[in-house]
Design a protein around this motif. Structure first.
Motif, PDB file in Angstrom:
ATOM      1  N   MET A  37       0.840  -1.190   0.000  1.00 41.36           N
ATOM      2  CA  MET A  37       0.000   0.000   0.000  1.00 41.36           C
ATOM      3  C   MET A  37       0.878   1.244   0.000  1.00 41.36           C
ATOM      4  N   VAL A  38       0.437   2.273  -0.747  1.00 36.75           N
ATOM      5  CA  VAL A  38       1.108   3.570  -0.775  1.00 36.75           C
ATOM      6  C   VAL A  38       0.045   4.658  -0.673  1.00 36.75           C
ATOM      7  N   GLN A  39       0.477   5.872  -0.355  1.00 36.11           N
ATOM      8  CA  GLN A  39      -0.436   7.018  -0.318  1.00 36.11           C
ATOM      9  C   GLN A  39      -0.025   8.021  -1.383  1.00 36.11           C
ATOM     10  N   ASP A  40      -0.985   8.493  -2.177  1.00 34.91           N
ATOM     11  CA  ASP A  40      -0.666   9.446  -3.235  1.00 34.91           C
ATOM     12  C   ASP A  40      -0.770  10.881  -2.741  1.00 34.91           C
ATOM     13  N   SER A  41      -0.499  11.829  -3.634  1.00 31.30           N
ATOM     14  CA  SER A  41      -0.468  13.238  -3.251  1.00 31.30           C
ATOM     15  C   SER A  41      -1.845  13.777  -2.878  1.00 31.30           C
ATOM     16  N   LYS A  42      -2.891  13.079  -3.286  1.00 35.07           N
ATOM     17  CA  LYS A  42      -4.255  13.471  -2.927  1.00 35.07           C
ATOM     18  C   LYS A  42      -4.654  12.923  -1.558  1.00 35.07           C
ATOM     19  N   GLY A  43      -3.774  12.151  -0.949  1.00 32.36           N
ATOM     20  CA  GLY A  43      -4.072  11.555   0.345  1.00 32.36           C
ATOM     21  C   GLY A  43      -4.779  10.224   0.254  1.00 32.36           C
ATOM     22  N   ARG A  44      -4.976   9.713  -0.960  1.00 33.11           N
ATOM     23  CA  ARG A  44      -5.653   8.436  -1.138  1.00 33.11           C
ATOM     24  C   ARG A  44      -4.699   7.270  -0.857  1.00 33.11           C
TER      25      ARG A  44
END
Length: 287
Positions: free
Chosen positions: A7-14
């Motif tokens: 799992m990773v988090q993108d720049s949108k916080g998703r």
């Protein structure tokens, strides 16, 4: 959903979750656990998930252990590049010997692939997928691997380096970007998955404790910038004697086979698990 791999988090916080279920390889959540989107039917061996930001545009790198390939995709799943088994190295005789488990991408676009379930080489490519170098491989020497499961570029020191998992041997190994061994970080009792760096700390899921023959015995470990274990979630308290870390083990039955840790922008932790009864990721809120 089948096995939750990474799992990773993108720049949108998703939160972007990779599974090996081809009904929906990618599941996208908000930090409260609400499903926002899903896609992907082409990765039966979906294993490694890396987020890359190229001049403000984000992409994903996905490794597939069944198809023996690595893919660069858009955030909505369009495949932009495929990296096949590096037969040109001469160390691979057939594609099936290449079983990639993780990638990391440098700021110049160079790609490093860890062949954690195959011949154990680290392969280095330019941004277009041209092979530049390879090192490691299966063997007994310190500069070889037995389960090079994860890889990350460590920028906490003046000169960037590669931190690479040697899971069966309970350690991380630090290499220069051109493949020279620099340091071994021993984590006795911890069969660690990929190293995840956030600020000055390193986080890792421990698939199993003691050794790989002990199923359902994992925990999550956290190291400071000096490579000292400062916390074990679900594990025994880290103990150092004369500066040497003593063997660690599962202490609480929180996890079965933890496989990855994602640290969000607020330092909450999300732990994904493999072969754990199809459980969704666990969230640990920062206190």
């Amino acid at each position: 959903m089948n096995d939750c791999h990474e799992m990773v988090q993108d720049s949108k916080g998703r939160l972007i979750l990779l599974t090996n279920e081809t009904k929906n390889n990618i599941l996208i959540y908000d930090t409260a656990g609400k499903l926002l989107d899903f896609w992907g039917h082409d990765f039966p061996g979906g294993h490694g998930l890396t987020l890359v930001n190229e001049n403000g545009t984000e992409f994903l790198f996905i490794t597939d252990t069944v198809k023996h390939q690595v893919y660069k995709t858009t955030m909505d799943g369009k495949i932009l590049m495929t990296i096949n088994a590096p037969l040109e190295t001469g160390v691979y005789k057939k594609a099936e010997e290449f079983v990639p488990t993780e990638t990391i991408v440098d700021t110049n676009g160079d790609i490093f692939i860890a062949d954690g379930y195959g011949a154990q080489y680290i392969t280095h490519y330019d941004k277009d997928g041209k092979l530049l170098n390879y090192f490691g491989g299966r063997g007994d020497g310190d500069d070889h691997f037995d389960n090079a499961h994860g890889i990350v570029i460590d920028r906490r020191q003046k000169k960037p380096s590669l931190l690479i998992t040697d899971r069966t041997r309970n350690c991380f190994k630090r290499f220069s970007l051109d493949g020279k061994l620099q340091e071994i970080i021993k984590l006795p009792g911890a069969c660690v998955c990929r190293p995840v760096i956030k600020d000055q700390h390193l986080y890792a899921a421990v698939l199993r404790s003691i050794d790989m023959s002990h199923p359902a015995s994992g925990f999550t470990t956290i190291l400071d910038k000096h490579n000292k274990v400062v916390s074990n979630i679900g594990g025994t308290e880290p103990v150092y004697q004369a500066g040497v870390l003593q063997p660690m083990n599962q202490a609480e039955k929180i996890f079965i086979h933890p496989h990855d840790v994602c640290v969000d922008k607020d330092d909450n932790l999300y732990v994904t698990q493999w072969a754990s009864g199809k459980v969704y990721p666990y969230k640990f809120t920062r206190v």
